[in-house]
Each structure stands twice: as C-alpha cells, then as structure tokens.
Motif scaffolding. Structure first.
Motif, PDB file in Angstrom:
ATOM      1  N   ASN A   1       4.072  -6.376  -4.810  1.00  0.00           N
ATOM      2  CA  ASN A   1       3.446  -5.098  -5.153  1.00  0.00           C
ATOM      3  C   ASN A   1       1.942  -5.157  -4.915  1.00  0.00           C
ATOM      4  N   ARG A   2       1.296  -6.201  -5.382  1.00  0.00           N
ATOM      5  CA  ARG A   2      -0.157  -6.310  -5.243  1.00  0.00           C
ATOM      6  C   ARG A   2      -0.572  -6.586  -3.799  1.00  0.00           C
ATOM      7  N   GLY A   3       0.254  -7.287  -3.041  1.00  0.00           N
ATOM      8  CA  GLY A   3      -0.057  -7.523  -1.631  1.00  0.00           C
ATOM      9  C   GLY A   3      -0.098  -6.226  -0.840  1.00  0.00           C
TER      10      GLY A   3
ATOM     11  N   TRP B   1      -0.450  -3.268  -2.215  1.00  0.00           N
ATOM     12  CA  TRP B   1      -1.555  -2.490  -2.799  1.00  0.00           C
ATOM     13  C   TRP B   1      -2.889  -2.893  -2.169  1.00  0.00           C
ATOM     14  N   LEU B   2      -3.090  -4.200  -1.964  1.00  0.00           N
ATOM     15  CA  LEU B   2      -4.331  -4.672  -1.348  1.00  0.00           C
ATOM     16  C   LEU B   2      -4.462  -4.150   0.079  1.00  0.00           C
ATOM     17  N   PHE B   3      -3.374  -4.171   0.832  1.00  0.00           N
ATOM     18  CA  PHE B   3      -3.384  -3.634   2.198  1.00  0.00           C
ATOM     19  C   PHE B   3      -3.792  -2.157   2.189  1.00  0.00           C
ATOM     20  N   THR B   4      -3.153  -1.365   1.335  1.00  0.00           N
ATOM     21  CA  THR B   4      -3.474   0.068   1.301  1.00  0.00           C
ATOM     22  C   THR B   4      -4.883   0.304   0.761  1.00  0.00           C
ATOM     23  N   TYR B   5      -5.306  -0.518  -0.186  1.00  0.00           N
ATOM     24  CA  TYR B   5      -6.653  -0.374  -0.750  1.00  0.00           C
ATOM     25  C   TYR B   5      -7.715  -0.623   0.307  1.00  0.00           C
ATOM     26  N   VAL B   6      -7.531  -1.667   1.097  1.00  0.00           N
ATOM     27  CA  VAL B   6      -8.527  -2.014   2.120  1.00  0.00           C
ATOM     28  C   VAL B   6      -8.560  -0.963   3.213  1.00  0.00           C
ATOM     29  N   PHE B   7      -7.397  -0.569   3.721  1.00  0.00           N
ATOM     30  CA  PHE B   7      -7.384   0.351   4.849  1.00  0.00           C
ATOM     31  C   PHE B   7      -7.657   1.797   4.448  1.00  0.00           C
ATOM     32  N   ARG B   8      -7.414   2.144   3.201  1.00  0.00           N
ATOM     33  CA  ARG B   8      -7.779   3.493   2.761  1.00  0.00           C
ATOM     34  C   ARG B   8      -9.214   3.543   2.266  1.00  0.00           C
ATOM     35  N   GLY B   9      -9.770   2.394   1.911  1.00  0.00           N
ATOM     36  CA  GLY B   9     -11.111   2.358   1.335  1.00  0.00           C
ATOM     37  C   GLY B   9     -12.232   2.153   2.338  1.00  0.00           C
ATOM     38  N   THR B  10     -11.902   1.781   3.562  1.00  0.00           N
ATOM     39  CA  THR B  10     -12.944   1.593   4.566  1.00  0.00           C
ATOM     40  C   THR B  10     -12.858   2.714   5.590  1.00  0.00           C
ATOM     41  N   PRO B  11     -13.982   3.139   6.123  1.00  0.00           N
ATOM     42  CA  PRO B  11     -13.956   4.195   7.138  1.00  0.00           C
ATOM     43  C   PRO B  11     -13.225   3.737   8.404  1.00  0.00           C
ATOM     44  N   LEU B  12     -12.547   4.666   9.028  1.00  0.00           N
ATOM     45  CA  LEU B  12     -11.774   4.352  10.225  1.00  0.00           C
ATOM     46  C   LEU B  12     -12.660   3.836  11.350  1.00  0.00           C
ATOM     47  N   LEU B  13     -13.877   4.349  11.452  1.00  0.00           N
ATOM     48  CA  LEU B  13     -14.787   3.878  12.492  1.00  0.00           C
ATOM     49  C   LEU B  13     -15.124   2.397  12.304  1.00  0.00           C
ATOM     50  N   ILE B  14     -15.313   1.977  11.064  1.00  0.00           N
ATOM     51  CA  ILE B  14     -15.584   0.562  10.784  1.00  0.00           C
ATOM     52  C   ILE B  14     -14.365  -0.278  11.142  1.00  0.00           C
TER      53      ILE B  14
ATOM     54  N   ILE C   1       8.588   0.912  -0.055  1.00  0.00           N
ATOM     55  CA  ILE C   1       9.652   0.323  -0.876  1.00  0.00           C
ATOM     56  C   ILE C   1       9.157  -0.974  -1.512  1.00  0.00           C
ATOM     57  N   LEU C   2       8.434  -1.781  -0.741  1.00  0.00           N
ATOM     58  CA  LEU C   2       7.866  -3.007  -1.304  1.00  0.00           C
ATOM     59  C   LEU C   2       6.801  -2.703  -2.353  1.00  0.00           C
ATOM     60  N   ARG C   3       6.080  -1.618  -2.182  1.00  0.00           N
ATOM     61  CA  ARG C   3       5.036  -1.222  -3.144  1.00  0.00           C
ATOM     62  C   ARG C   3       5.627  -0.859  -4.501  1.00  0.00           C
ATOM     63  N   THR C   4       6.880  -0.407  -4.519  1.00  0.00           N
ATOM     64  CA  THR C   4       7.532  -0.076  -5.786  1.00  0.00           C
ATOM     65  C   THR C   4       8.282  -1.264  -6.366  1.00  0.00           C
ATOM     66  N   SER C   5       8.126  -2.424  -5.767  1.00  0.00           N
ATOM     67  CA  SER C   5       8.824  -3.625  -6.219  1.00  0.00           C
ATOM     68  C   SER C   5       8.331  -4.056  -7.592  1.00  0.00           C
ATOM     69  N   ASP C   6       9.215  -4.708  -8.321  1.00  0.00           N
ATOM     70  CA  ASP C   6       8.838  -5.255  -9.625  1.00  0.00           C
ATOM     71  C   ASP C   6       8.125  -6.598  -9.492  1.00  0.00           C
TER      72      ASP C   6
END
Length: 169
Positions: free
Chosen positions: A60-62, A64-77, A50-55
C-alpha cells in the motif's frame, strides 16, 4: 489542394507550406503520445489501484509513494529528469537501450505514462473504496481468495467508471 494552400499563404512570411507541414507532424506526434500514454497508463493504473487498496502496509505504501511523487512534481520536471537525467546514467550510451533513449519520443512517453498512471491509480482507488463501501453496506462481507478479489475489484472498478462516464454525459 496544395496549390490552394500555397496561394493563400503566398504573402505570408511566417506561415508557409513547410511550417504548416511541421505543425502537422507535431500534431500527429502529440496525438500519438496522448493515445499511447492513456492506454498504457490505464493498463498500469488498474493493478496499481488494486494494490493501493491492499491490507499489506508495504504494498500500500509503495504504491502511495509512487502516486505521491508523480502527482506531487510538475510534469515538466519529470520530463526533464527522464529525458536529460537518463543520459547521465553510467554506461547507458553503450547499452542496448541507447537507441530507444536518445529519441525524444520514448522518454516523453515514459514520463506521460507514469504521470497518467499515478493520477488514474488514485481515481480508481477512490472508485474501489467507494464501491466496496456501498457493496459492504448492501450485503454481508464474505471471505475470498486473493485472485478472486482482484478479479472482483477489477470488474467493480470497470463498472463504476463506466457508470460514471454514462452519468456525466
């Protein structure tokens, strides 16, 4: 029951009763980690979506940064950083958090929860955006207060995900 298993494993040097019990303990811990990470990750993902769809650009960018970092790095790392990296924080071994952090279960759970929340946030955000587009095409948009919008978005996402589950089965 144990006698039957022991007789089957009598000539086996690798799989003994003690190693099978060790595997069972590992299976139980794995199921616990999966179940808890899915439940807690889901509870985090709904408000984050819901916060990600915020205006608001910063919110929104905060997220997005959380999802970008955790989706972009391998889980083992992520597991290495959370498990081994936390011990290098100054004073953590003297704090009240040390009994929690020194056990491998909770840092592992934290890594799995954050990873699950990041992926699920983006899934729910896509459902919110798609549902809102369909809703806005069917009716005129109305101006509403933020708490009402959050409740409405929560139920829209919930309904969309339930429909998706039903359709894909």
């Amino acid at each position: 029951m144990y006698e039957t298993i022991e007789s089957l494993l009598a000539n086996n040097e690798i799989f003994t009763l003690s190693t099978l019990l060790g595997y069972w303990d590992g299976l139980v811990m794995t199921v616990q980690l999966v179940f808890l990470s899915l439940i807690i990750g889901l509870m985090l993902a709904i408000p984050l979506a819901i916060l990600r769809t915020s205006d608001n650009w910063f919110i929104n960018r905060g997220v997005w940064l959380f999802t970008y970092v955790f989706r972009g790095t391998p889980l083992l790392i992520q597991l290495y950083i959370i498990y081994y990296g936390v011990t290098y924080i100054e004073g953590i071994q003297d704090s009240m958090f040390w009994p929690i952090v020194k056990d491998a279960f909770y840092p592992c759970l934290l890594a799995f929860v954050l990873n699950t929340a990041a992926y699920t946030t983006e899934i729910f955000r896509g459902a919110i955006v798609a549902t809102l587009v369909v809703k806005l095409k069917r009716q005129k948009p109305t101006v509403c207060l933020m708490p009402k919008r959050c409740v409405e978005l929560f139920f829209l996402v919930l309904c969309a995900e339930l429909c998706l589950l039903i359709v894909t089965r």
